[in-house]
Design a protein around this motif. Structure first.
Motif, short mmCIF file in Angstrom:
data_model
loop_
_atom_site.label_atom_id
_atom_site.label_comp_id
_atom_site.label_asym_id
_atom_site.label_seq_id
_atom_site.Cartn_x
_atom_site.Cartn_y
_atom_site.Cartn_z
N THR A 1 -0.44 -2.60 -9.99
CA THR A 1 -1.43 -3.24 -9.13
C THR A 1 -2.61 -3.67 -9.99
O THR A 1 -3.10 -2.92 -10.83
CB THR A 1 -1.91 -2.25 -8.06
N THR B 1 2.52 -9.77 -4.96
CA THR B 1 1.85 -10.42 -3.84
C THR B 1 0.34 -10.39 -4.05
O THR B 1 -0.24 -9.34 -4.33
CB THR B 1 2.18 -9.70 -2.51
N GLU B 2 -0.29 -11.57 -3.93
CA GLU B 2 -1.73 -11.67 -4.10
C GLU B 2 -2.40 -11.71 -2.74
O GLU B 2 -1.96 -12.41 -1.83
CB GLU B 2 -2.07 -12.95 -4.87
N VAL C 1 -3.41 -7.94 -6.72
CA VAL C 1 -2.02 -8.34 -6.93
C VAL C 1 -1.22 -7.05 -6.86
O VAL C 1 -1.40 -6.14 -7.68
CB VAL C 1 -1.81 -9.03 -8.28
N ASP D 1 -9.91 -9.03 -5.22
CA ASP D 1 -8.65 -9.76 -5.30
C ASP D 1 -7.61 -8.78 -5.81
O ASP D 1 -7.84 -8.10 -6.83
CB ASP D 1 -8.76 -10.96 -6.23
N ARG E 1 -6.54 -10.58 -0.70
CA ARG E 1 -7.95 -10.21 -0.87
C ARG E 1 -8.32 -9.13 0.14
O ARG E 1 -7.96 -9.21 1.31
CB ARG E 1 -8.83 -11.43 -0.66
#
Length: 65
Positions: free
Chosen positions: A2, A18-19, A14, A12, A21
């Motif tokens: 992560t 998967t990105e 990842v 933010d 916020r």
């Protein structure tokens, strides 16, 4: 792995490719703390069920300094 990128309005993330916020308000609501007093380890716990918490926890205010 992560990845977390902090700024004054949120993080933010990842996670497993998967990105997304996490907003400042969401983090404050999840932790019950002021955003800048939350640690990177606490944010990881929001994202992952059993995160690998290596190293010392750092408050967001120190990270974005």
């Amino acid at each position: 792995m992560t990845t977390l990128a902090f700024d004054e309005d949120g993080v933010d993330v990842v996670y497993e490719g998967t990105e997304f916020r996490l907003s400042k308000d969401l983090i404050e609501g999840a932790t019950g703390k002021s955003y800048f007093d939350v640690t990177d380890h606490e944010v990881l716990r929001i994202v992952e069920k059993n995160p690998n918490l290596d190293g010392d926890a750092r408050q967001i205010k120190d990270i974005i300094g």
